[in-house]
Design a protein around this motif. Structure first.
Motif, PDB file in Angstrom:
ATOM      1  N   ILE A  32      -3.325  13.223  -1.561  1.00 28.73           N
ATOM      2  CA  ILE A  32      -3.419  13.079  -2.939  1.00 28.73           C
ATOM      3  C   ILE A  32      -4.877  13.063  -3.319  1.00 28.73           C
ATOM      4  O   ILE A  32      -5.784  13.067  -2.207  1.00 28.73           O
ATOM      5  CB  ILE A  32      -2.842  11.945  -3.356  1.00 28.73           C
ATOM      6  N   SER A  33      -5.259  13.292  -4.611  1.00 27.32           N
ATOM      7  CA  SER A  33      -7.024  13.644  -4.734  1.00 27.32           C
ATOM      8  C   SER A  33      -7.541  12.262  -5.171  1.00 27.32           C
ATOM      9  O   SER A  33      -8.664  12.119  -5.012  1.00 27.32           O
ATOM     10  CB  SER A  33      -6.899  14.584  -6.014  1.00 27.32           C
ATOM     11  N   ALA A  34      -6.767  11.115  -5.707  1.00 25.96           N
ATOM     12  CA  ALA A  34      -7.501  10.154  -6.172  1.00 25.96           C
ATOM     13  C   ALA A  34      -6.552   8.821  -6.242  1.00 25.96           C
ATOM     14  O   ALA A  34      -5.350   9.067  -6.565  1.00 25.96           O
ATOM     15  CB  ALA A  34      -8.281  10.309  -7.629  1.00 25.96           C
ATOM     16  N   GLU A  35      -7.134   7.484  -6.053  1.00 22.28           N
ATOM     17  CA  GLU A  35      -6.487   6.395  -6.557  1.00 22.28           C
ATOM     18  C   GLU A  35      -7.299   5.574  -7.613  1.00 22.28           C
ATOM     19  O   GLU A  35      -8.619   5.553  -7.292  1.00 22.28           O
ATOM     20  CB  GLU A  35      -6.387   5.605  -5.056  1.00 22.28           C
ATOM     21  N   VAL A  36      -6.907   5.136  -8.806  1.00 24.84           N
ATOM     22  CA  VAL A  36      -7.545   4.428  -9.730  1.00 24.84           C
ATOM     23  C   VAL A  36      -6.854   2.878  -9.500  1.00 24.84           C
ATOM     24  O   VAL A  36      -5.855   2.428  -9.655  1.00 24.84           O
ATOM     25  CB  VAL A  36      -7.340   4.904 -11.087  1.00 24.84           C
ATOM     26  N   PHE A  37      -7.908   2.024  -9.161  1.00 21.02           N
ATOM     27  CA  PHE A  37      -7.506   0.855  -8.760  1.00 21.02           C
ATOM     28  C   PHE A  37      -8.303  -0.471  -9.627  1.00 21.02           C
ATOM     29  O   PHE A  37      -9.701  -0.424  -9.880  1.00 21.02           O
ATOM     30  CB  PHE A  37      -8.026   0.381  -7.335  1.00 21.02           C
ATOM     31  N   PRO A  38      -7.650  -1.357 -10.561  1.00 25.95           N
ATOM     32  CA  PRO A  38      -8.241  -2.093 -11.385  1.00 25.95           C
ATOM     33  C   PRO A  38      -8.565  -3.410 -10.929  1.00 25.95           C
ATOM     34  O   PRO A  38      -9.051  -4.295 -11.650  1.00 25.95           O
ATOM     35  CB  PRO A  38      -7.315  -2.029 -12.636  1.00 25.95           C
ATOM     36  N   GLY A  39      -8.517  -3.550  -9.500  1.00 19.98           N
ATOM     37  CA  GLY A  39      -8.540  -4.815  -9.068  1.00 19.98           C
ATOM     38  C   GLY A  39     -10.076  -5.314  -9.240  1.00 19.98           C
ATOM     39  O   GLY A  39     -11.115  -4.367  -9.264  1.00 19.98           O
ATOM     40  N   THR A  40     -10.288  -6.608  -9.662  1.00 19.11           N
ATOM     41  CA  THR A  40     -11.671  -7.209  -9.803  1.00 19.11           C
ATOM     42  C   THR A  40     -11.613  -8.394  -8.642  1.00 19.11           C
ATOM     43  O   THR A  40     -12.254  -8.390  -7.831  1.00 19.11           O
ATOM     44  CB  THR A  40     -11.803  -7.500 -11.281  1.00 19.11           C
ATOM     45  N   SER A  41     -11.300  -9.636  -9.217  1.00  9.72           N
ATOM     46  CA  SER A  41     -11.049 -10.692  -8.438  1.00  9.72           C
ATOM     47  C   SER A  41     -10.498 -10.486  -7.100  1.00  9.72           C
ATOM     48  O   SER A  41      -9.236 -10.094  -7.135  1.00  9.72           O
ATOM     49  CB  SER A  41     -10.382 -11.789  -9.207  1.00  9.72           C
ATOM     50  N   HIS A  42     -11.056 -10.749  -5.816  1.00  8.20           N
ATOM     51  CA  HIS A  42     -10.468 -10.688  -4.715  1.00  8.20           C
ATOM     52  C   HIS A  42     -10.271  -8.934  -4.290  1.00  8.20           C
ATOM     53  O   HIS A  42      -9.657  -8.636  -3.447  1.00  8.20           O
ATOM     54  CB  HIS A  42      -9.271 -11.116  -4.292  1.00  8.20           C
ATOM     55  N   GLY A  43     -10.524  -8.080  -5.328  1.00  8.90           N
ATOM     56  CA  GLY A  43     -10.215  -6.531  -5.135  1.00  8.90           C
ATOM     57  C   GLY A  43     -11.028  -6.084  -3.867  1.00  8.90           C
ATOM     58  O   GLY A  43     -10.630  -5.000  -3.238  1.00  8.90           O
ATOM     59  N   HIS A  44     -12.097  -6.575  -3.535  1.00  5.82           N
ATOM     60  CA  HIS A  44     -12.884  -6.046  -2.424  1.00  5.82           C
ATOM     61  C   HIS A  44     -11.874  -6.286  -0.991  1.00  5.82           C
ATOM     62  O   HIS A  44     -12.010  -5.627  -0.213  1.00  5.82           O
ATOM     63  CB  HIS A  44     -14.173  -6.765  -2.215  1.00  5.82           C
ATOM     64  N   CYS A  45     -11.149  -7.418  -1.044  1.00  5.49           N
ATOM     65  CA  CYS A  45     -10.169  -7.746   0.272  1.00  5.49           C
ATOM     66  C   CYS A  45      -8.952  -6.281   0.302  1.00  5.49           C
ATOM     67  O   CYS A  45      -8.966  -5.990   1.339  1.00  5.49           O
ATOM     68  CB  CYS A  45      -9.426  -9.001  -0.079  1.00  5.49           C
ATOM     69  N   ASP A  46      -8.697  -5.846  -0.872  1.00  2.00           N
ATOM     70  CA  ASP A  46      -7.736  -4.717  -0.845  1.00  2.00           C
ATOM     71  C   ASP A  46      -8.551  -3.475  -0.372  1.00  2.00           C
ATOM     72  O   ASP A  46      -7.585  -2.756   0.129  1.00  2.00           O
ATOM     73  CB  ASP A  46      -7.182  -4.679  -2.149  1.00  2.00           C
ATOM     74  N   ILE A  47      -9.589  -3.133  -0.780  1.00  2.00           N
ATOM     75  CA  ILE A  47     -10.315  -1.927  -0.624  1.00  2.00           C
ATOM     76  C   ILE A  47     -11.514  -1.838   0.397  1.00  2.00           C
ATOM     77  O   ILE A  47     -11.887  -0.607   0.543  1.00  2.00           O
ATOM     78  CB  ILE A  47     -10.441  -1.189  -1.856  1.00  2.00           C
ATOM     79  N   ALA A  48     -11.978  -2.752   0.912  1.00  2.00           N
ATOM     80  CA  ALA A  48     -13.072  -2.688   1.755  1.00  2.00           C
ATOM     81  C   ALA A  48     -13.145  -1.816   2.632  1.00  2.00           C
ATOM     82  O   ALA A  48     -13.805  -0.978   3.105  1.00  2.00           O
ATOM     83  CB  ALA A  48     -13.505  -4.176   2.287  1.00  2.00           C
ATOM     84  N   ALA A  49     -12.033  -1.961   3.712  1.00  2.00           N
ATOM     85  CA  ALA A  49     -11.735  -0.894   4.920  1.00  2.00           C
ATOM     86  C   ALA A  49     -11.504   0.625   4.389  1.00  2.00           C
ATOM     87  O   ALA A  49     -12.151   1.671   4.577  1.00  2.00           O
ATOM     88  CB  ALA A  49     -10.573  -1.389   5.667  1.00  2.00           C
ATOM     89  N   SER A  50     -10.747   0.848   3.140  1.00  2.00           N
ATOM     90  CA  SER A  50     -10.589   2.005   2.498  1.00  2.00           C
ATOM     91  C   SER A  50     -11.887   2.757   1.846  1.00  2.00           C
ATOM     92  O   SER A  50     -12.009   3.919   2.224  1.00  2.00           O
ATOM     93  CB  SER A  50      -9.669   1.815   1.346  1.00  2.00           C
ATOM     94  N   LYS A  51     -12.661   2.058   1.661  1.00  2.00           N
ATOM     95  CA  LYS A  51     -14.026   2.402   1.119  1.00  2.00           C
ATOM     96  C   LYS A  51     -14.718   3.314   2.258  1.00  2.00           C
ATOM     97  O   LYS A  51     -15.138   4.453   2.143  1.00  2.00           O
ATOM     98  CB  LYS A  51     -14.844   1.478   0.660  1.00  2.00           C
TER      99      LYS A  51
END
Length: 264
Positions: free
Chosen positions: A193-212
């Motif tokens: 896929i081309s993109a994911e749009v993620f509205p996470g803010t509080s604790h959002g870094h836990c969800d996507i740090a590795a993905s970054k």
């Protein structure tokens, strides 16, 4: 960094075994204050990580989705033990384990593990991204191109209402919702896929740090909702996880829509 990656892979394998063992079983589900579910598996994996970090790297901190271990350190292991818990509790096999080593706010090692397909996604900063040893590469599809797909996340108390963006781009891309932001990010890294749009803010870094790290090492871009870089050892301001081609268009559309944060 190889030592840290090996450590992260070991934690991921433990997490995967536990996720498979308790899949479709009674799992002690509870609901947190934000009304999202947490299970025995989430808590056990998070606690296991803390114990292993204390044993192997006692001067490092752990910032987990369910539990923290904080010391005075610029090394932080950022973890979501089960990303996509809502799907996991429903017996839908899309959840993944996510773990990153963040140094001074920057991700230097990342692992995302899909225990149901036995796919181990890994990256060390500056050394490329891989799935089971095969190099990853994002696609180059833009909005309006045939085959362009955009995944989005949403929930009732998110800072941003991503449905506004969906309405804006639905004629230019196939819209999907996988149910795990980290799993969707791995689909971006793999070119599916081309993109994911993620509205996470509080604790959002836990969800996507590795993905970054994994997505960027695969040639993509990960930014906040306004196209800016951000730290991954603290709360974030949403995320656009995408290839380079579509990123500018998404930033423009999102900035136009969300110039002032819009509550759900």
């Amino acid at each position: 960094m190889e030592e840290y990656l090996s450590f992260a892979i070991g934690i991921a394998k433990y997490a995967g075994e536990l996720m498979r063992e308790y899949f479709k079983k009674e799992n002690g589900i509870e609901f947190k204050e934000d009304r999202t579910p947490v299970t025995y598996v989430d808590k056990t994996i998070n606690n296991y990580l803390i114990n292993e970090v204390k044993k192997n790297y006692p001067k490092h901190s752990v910032d987990g989705e369910e539990e923290k271990y904080i010391v005075d350190s610029n090394f932080v292991w950022v973890c979501d033990p089960v990303d996509g818990t809502s799907m996991y509790t429903r017996g839908i096999p899309v959840s993944v384990f996510s773990l990153a080593l963040v140094v001074d706010g920057e991700v230097v090692v990342g692992v995302v593990y899909d225990p149901f397909l036995d796919d181990m996604y890994t990256a060390i900063k500056g050394q490329g991204a891989y799935c089971n040893g095969k190099k990853l590469q994002v696609n180059s599809l833009d909005l309006g191109d045939l085959g362009c797909s955009v995944d989005y996340s949403m929930w009732n108390n998110a800072k941003y209402d991503t449905l506004d963006l969906v309405r804006e781009i639905r004629s230019d891309a196939k819209i999907c919702q996988i149910g795990s932001v980290a799993h969707a990010a791995m689909a971006v890294a793999s070119g599916k896929i081309s993109a994911e749009v993620f509205p996470g803010t509080s604790h959002g870094h836990c969800d996507i740090a590795a993905s970054k790290l994994i997505v960027e090492e695969a040639g993509g871009i990960v930014s906040n909702f306004h196209g800016e870089d951000q730290r991954y050892d603290e709360d974030i301001d949403g995320a656009i996880i995408s290839n380079e081609v579509i990123h500018k268009n998404l930033v423009k559309k999102i900035t136009d829509i969300y110039d002032k944060p819009k509550m759900m």
